[in-house]
Design a protein around this motif. Structure first.
Motif, mmCIF file in Angstrom:
data_model
loop_
_atom_site.group_PDB
_atom_site.id
_atom_site.type_symbol
_atom_site.label_atom_id
_atom_site.label_comp_id
_atom_site.label_asym_id
_atom_site.label_seq_id
_atom_site.Cartn_x
_atom_site.Cartn_y
_atom_site.Cartn_z
ATOM 1 N N ARG A 143 0.865 -1.189 0.000
ATOM 2 C CA ARG A 143 0.000 0.000 0.000
ATOM 3 C C ARG A 143 0.892 1.227 0.000
ATOM 4 O O ARG A 143 1.841 1.330 0.786
ATOM 5 C CB ARG A 143 -0.925 -0.010 1.214
ATOM 6 C CG ARG A 143 -2.000 1.089 1.134
ATOM 7 C CD ARG A 143 -3.190 0.758 2.044
ATOM 8 N NE ARG A 143 -2.770 0.596 3.420
ATOM 9 C CZ ARG A 143 -2.527 1.620 4.243
ATOM 10 N NH1 ARG A 143 -2.663 2.864 3.835
ATOM 11 N NH2 ARG A 143 -2.134 1.394 5.479
ATOM 12 N N LEU A 144 0.610 2.150 -0.929
ATOM 13 C CA LEU A 144 1.465 3.336 -1.108
ATOM 14 C C LEU A 144 0.659 4.606 -0.988
ATOM 15 O O LEU A 144 -0.534 4.626 -1.319
ATOM 16 C CB LEU A 144 2.067 3.325 -2.524
ATOM 17 C CG LEU A 144 2.942 2.148 -2.885
ATOM 18 C CD1 LEU A 144 2.527 1.610 -4.235
ATOM 19 C CD2 LEU A 144 4.387 2.561 -2.907
ATOM 20 N N ARG A 145 1.331 5.664 -0.567
ATOM 21 C CA ARG A 145 0.746 7.006 -0.665
ATOM 22 C C ARG A 145 1.447 7.672 -1.829
ATOM 23 O O ARG A 145 2.671 7.604 -1.948
ATOM 24 C CB ARG A 145 1.051 7.765 0.635
ATOM 25 C CG ARG A 145 0.076 8.865 0.947
ATOM 26 C CD ARG A 145 0.421 9.578 2.244
ATOM 27 N NE ARG A 145 1.723 10.198 2.196
ATOM 28 C CZ ARG A 145 2.751 9.862 2.960
ATOM 29 N NH1 ARG A 145 2.623 8.900 3.851
ATOM 30 N NH2 ARG A 145 3.911 10.465 2.860
ATOM 31 N N LEU A 146 0.678 8.304 -2.706
ATOM 32 C CA LEU A 146 1.282 8.892 -3.913
ATOM 33 C C LEU A 146 1.118 10.406 -3.893
ATOM 34 O O LEU A 146 0.053 10.911 -4.249
ATOM 35 C CB LEU A 146 0.620 8.337 -5.173
ATOM 36 C CG LEU A 146 0.862 6.860 -5.467
ATOM 37 C CD1 LEU A 146 0.158 6.453 -6.740
ATOM 38 C CD2 LEU A 146 2.342 6.572 -5.572
ATOM 39 N N GLY A 147 2.143 11.104 -3.469
ATOM 40 C CA GLY A 147 2.095 12.564 -3.423
ATOM 41 C C GLY A 147 0.788 13.034 -2.828
ATOM 42 O O GLY A 147 0.377 12.584 -1.760
ATOM 43 N N ASP A 148 0.115 13.930 -3.551
ATOM 44 C CA ASP A 148 -1.162 14.441 -3.050
ATOM 45 C C ASP A 148 -2.338 13.695 -3.657
ATOM 46 O O ASP A 148 -3.496 14.022 -3.406
ATOM 47 C CB ASP A 148 -1.303 15.942 -3.410
ATOM 48 C CG ASP A 148 -0.207 16.751 -2.762
ATOM 49 O OD1 ASP A 148 0.228 16.344 -1.656
ATOM 50 O OD2 ASP A 148 0.222 17.754 -3.359
ATOM 51 N N SER A 149 -2.024 12.685 -4.497
ATOM 52 C CA SER A 149 -3.122 12.074 -5.243
ATOM 53 C C SER A 149 -3.690 10.826 -4.577
ATOM 54 O O SER A 149 -4.300 9.985 -5.241
ATOM 55 C CB SER A 149 -2.670 11.772 -6.672
ATOM 56 O OG SER A 149 -1.562 10.914 -6.637
ATOM 57 N N GLY A 150 -3.485 10.689 -3.290
ATOM 58 C CA GLY A 150 -4.138 9.589 -2.577
ATOM 59 C C GLY A 150 -3.295 8.344 -2.455
ATOM 60 O O GLY A 150 -2.064 8.410 -2.537
#
Ligand SMILES: Cc1cc2nc3c(=O)[nH]c(=O)nc-3n(C[C@H](O)[C@H](O)[C@H](O)COP(=O)(O)OP(=O)(O)OC[C@H]3O[C@@H](n4cnc5c(N)ncnc54)[C@H](O)[C@@H]3O)c2cc1C
Length: 408
Positions: free
Chosen positions: A298-305
């Motif tokens: 599971r990743l967080r991608l910058g500001d895009s969720g």
């Protein structure tokens, strides 16, 4: 635990780690008349270089073998006959230059293999006693080792040179430099070495590979995996980049052809050159979880969720930092940002260029610690800074031995 009471007439140098810089230090020690013992955790010398032995150095032979090594190779009848402008692989450097010296029994170096250094202390002194005092130097170092059978041994030395590198101590995958939840439990599913994709294509073909990191090691892995995937459509690489636009360690008008090819290749993959490679920018790993044979990342991608990917294999090449626990009981002043020894870290911070070719030695003083006669050399001495080059290591060794000679 077996304790060897081997008080010696000549000062004894304990070199920790039988890598290229450990070898250089051992040869210099012998030349200057010290008793030299090298403790190596693996069962063979040059262990880290062998670990990535399939990878080519981007510096040529002319920069990777020191004048001192060349002299000893000649004298011992193993002259180095290579094209100096070619770049060896790790295995080639070990085969042609390092191991012939380690294995030559006429050199008075005691190479203690399968001896992992666990801790170093001072006889009769605790860390906070005799602060930054030369008086600490009157007490021998105690070096605690573990052998291949798991038994502990204790040895003594007057000078300790830590050349244990950082390749064997890789960083973790999670955001903020700490392990992602699930990462420790799934450690066996996370590869932290540069994979030898070309020799073992079957291990990678037809898989979905999650690759993290943007340094030269990750770039190498990405290119080798993309090469394997080319034109087949059965292998997928998800390449997670922590930054939106990594610098790739690229250097303008790079004189090192192989480094230029590597950084150019990485840039072009990141720009979408291969349909097999999906790039995730600004990616932070939040969690790993097992799902039958697969692993979910599971990743967080910058500001895009957030995004979740299901993968067969994980390759984490997020850099490394040396094992600092070894000298917890010594007075070593470390940089709070790079974890390298403070004076050298400060000198490196002052260097304007990020190009390792611009690096030279920074003088014996930068290698000294409050702890007398304890030195950290080689790759480990650069902490989180990844611009270390072998030829800097040769210089560090000369600087330290010149300083020791002055003091003697
Ligand atoms: C993929 C890659 C490519 C590189 N390319 C270049 C290049 O082109 N040019 C260049 O100049 N440099 C290059 N480097 C950087 C650097 O020169 C190498 O990492 C080099 O191997 C560093 O030498 P070293 O002796 O400091 O450490 P290492 O080679 O890492 O050796 C450390 C040794 O210490 C041993 N050890 C570790 N912990 C312990 C312990 N607790 N007790 C006992 N033994 C221990 C290890 O088993 C190992 O044998 C590259 C590095 C990597 C990873």
């Amino acid at each position: 635990m077996s304790v060897r009471d081997d008080r010696v007439s000549r000062p004894r140098i304990a070199v920790l780690g039988a890598g290229p810089v450990g070898l250089e230090a051992a040869l210099a020690g012998v030349e200057r008349g010290y008793e030299v013992v090298v403790y190596e955790g693996a069962s063979h010398p040059s262990a880290n270089v062998r670990d990535w032995g399939h990878v080519q150095f981007f510096t040529p032979w002319s920069m990777n073998v020191s004048p001192r090594m060349r002299r000893h190779l000649d004298e011992l009848g193993h002259p180095l006959e290579v094209d100096e402008e070619d770049s060896p692989t790790g295995h080639e450097l070990a085969d042609r230059a390092l191991d012939p010296l380690w294995k030559d029994e006429s050199l008075p170096i005691r190479l203690a293999l399968d001896r992992r250094v666990l801790a170093i202390g001072r006889e009769g002194l605790l860390k906070h006693e005799e602060i930054a005092s030369r008086r600490r130097g009157r007490r021998a170092f105690r070096v605690l080792l573990r052998n291949a059978e798991g038994r502990e041994e204790l040895e003594r030395a007057h000078i300790v040179i830590d050349c244990t590198g950082k390749y064997g101590n890789p960083n973790t995958l999670g955001d903020g430099g700490i392990p992602a939840p699930g990462e420790e439990a799934l450690a066996s599913r996370v590869g932290r070495r540069i994979p030898d994709v070309r020799s073992r294509p079957g291990d990678w073909r037809g898989r979905t590979v999650f690759l993290a990191g943007a340094g030269h090691s990750a770039q190498t892995a990405a290119l080798h995996l993309a090469e394997l995937a080319e034109g087949r459509g059965d292998t997928r690489i998800i390449w997670a980049l922590r930054r939106e636009s990594p610098g790739w360690g690229a250097v303008e008008d790079d004189p090192l052809r192989l480094r230029k090819e590597l950084t150019d290749g990485a840039r072009s993959l990141a720009a979408g050159a291969s349909p097999a490679v999906e790039i995730l920018r600004g990616a932070a790993v939040e969690e790993l979880a097992a799902e039958n044979g697969d692993t979910r990342v599971r990743l967080r991608l910058g500001d895009s969720g957030t995004e979740e990917v299901k993968v067969d294999r994980i390759v984490s090449l997020t850099g490394g930092v040396g094992d600092h626990a070894l000298y917890r009981q010594l007075q070593v002043h470390e940089c709070y940002a790079t974890s390298g020894p403070m004076k050298l870290a400060a000198a490196l911070l002052g260097d304007a260029s990020g190009d390792c070719l611009e690096q030279g030695g920074h003088g014996a003083e930068s290698l000294e610690n409050p702890e007398p006669n304890f030195f950290i050399l080689g790759d480990k001495s650069y902490g989180r800074n990844n611009t270390f080059l072998l030829r800097v290591g040769w210089q560090q060794v000369d600087e330290v031995f010149d300083r020791l000679a002055e003091e003697r």
